[in-house]
Design an enzyme around this catalytic site. Structure first.
Site, PDB file in Angstrom:
ATOM      1  N   GLU A 169      -6.819   2.875  -2.935  1.00 34.29           N
ATOM      2  CA  GLU A 169      -6.897   3.224  -4.347  1.00 34.29           C
ATOM      3  C   GLU A 169      -5.548   3.801  -4.748  1.00 34.29           C
ATOM      4  O   GLU A 169      -4.891   4.468  -3.958  1.00 34.29           O
ATOM      5  CB  GLU A 169      -7.973   4.290  -4.621  1.00 34.29           C
ATOM      6  N   TYR A 222       2.842  -1.478  -3.667  1.00 39.24           N
ATOM      7  CA  TYR A 222       1.686  -2.187  -3.132  1.00 39.24           C
ATOM      8  C   TYR A 222       1.630  -3.627  -3.629  1.00 39.24           C
ATOM      9  O   TYR A 222       1.395  -4.555  -2.845  1.00 39.24           O
ATOM     10  CB  TYR A 222       0.393  -1.444  -3.487  1.00 39.24           C
TER      11      TYR A 222
END
Length: 163
Positions: free
Chosen positions: A111, A123
């Site tokens: 997350e 990411y």
């Protein structure tokens, strides 16, 4: 922590109980709402994959990875702000993905706050893809912020970040 030298060679090694104070120091400088020290102690006690990054013989970053059947979950990744923009976050993420693969995971989840643009960029650039949203997941000064749920498929051939 003072300005960081540019010529140090970082080392990543397993986190030890005696590292928790330094890890908390990184965590509290990296995040407005840091994990408490006892959470890191619990992660070590439970056998999670916990790693620290050292530079100039001090802890400057860490990553915590939980394993489950066929998957892994990056629970926490932080680099002290004095050490940003040197590839340390990328190195810690690579460590987590390598361990996940070694331990049999096919997917890795995490997350991230949508407002944390550098982390989202890291990411996404590495090959994580958005797969969901968790409403009100993170605390903020004015309430709550959603989390983006991202997934990395370890079965892909030569994923972006691992060429």
């Amino acid at each position: 922590m003072s300005a960081a030298p540019m010529d140090c060679l970082p080392v990543i090694r397993p986190m030890r109980p005696r590292d928790v104070t330094a890890v908390y120091g990184v965590e509290s400088n990296a995040y407005d709402y840091p994990w408490a020290s006892n959470i890191f102690r619990d992660c070590l006690r439970m056998g999670y994959e916990c790693w620290v990054q050292l530079a100039t013989d001090r802890v400057v970053g860490h990553v915590v990875l939980a394993m489950g059947p066929g998957e892994a979950h990056v629970l926490n990744l932080a680099v002290h702000p004095d050490w940003h923009d040197r590839g340390f976050g990328r190195a810690l993420l690579e460590q987590a993905l390598s361990r996940a693969e070694e331990l049999g995971a096919e997917s890795v989840f995490l997350e991230v706050r949508p407002s944390n643009a550098p982390a989202v960029h890291l990411y996404s650039g590495f090959g994580f893809r958005r797969v969901g949203r968790r409403p009100g997941y993170y605390q903020t000064a004015t309430g709550r912020e959603d989390a983006l749920v991202m997934r990395y498929d370890l079965r892909e051939v030569a994923p972006v970040g691992r060429r």
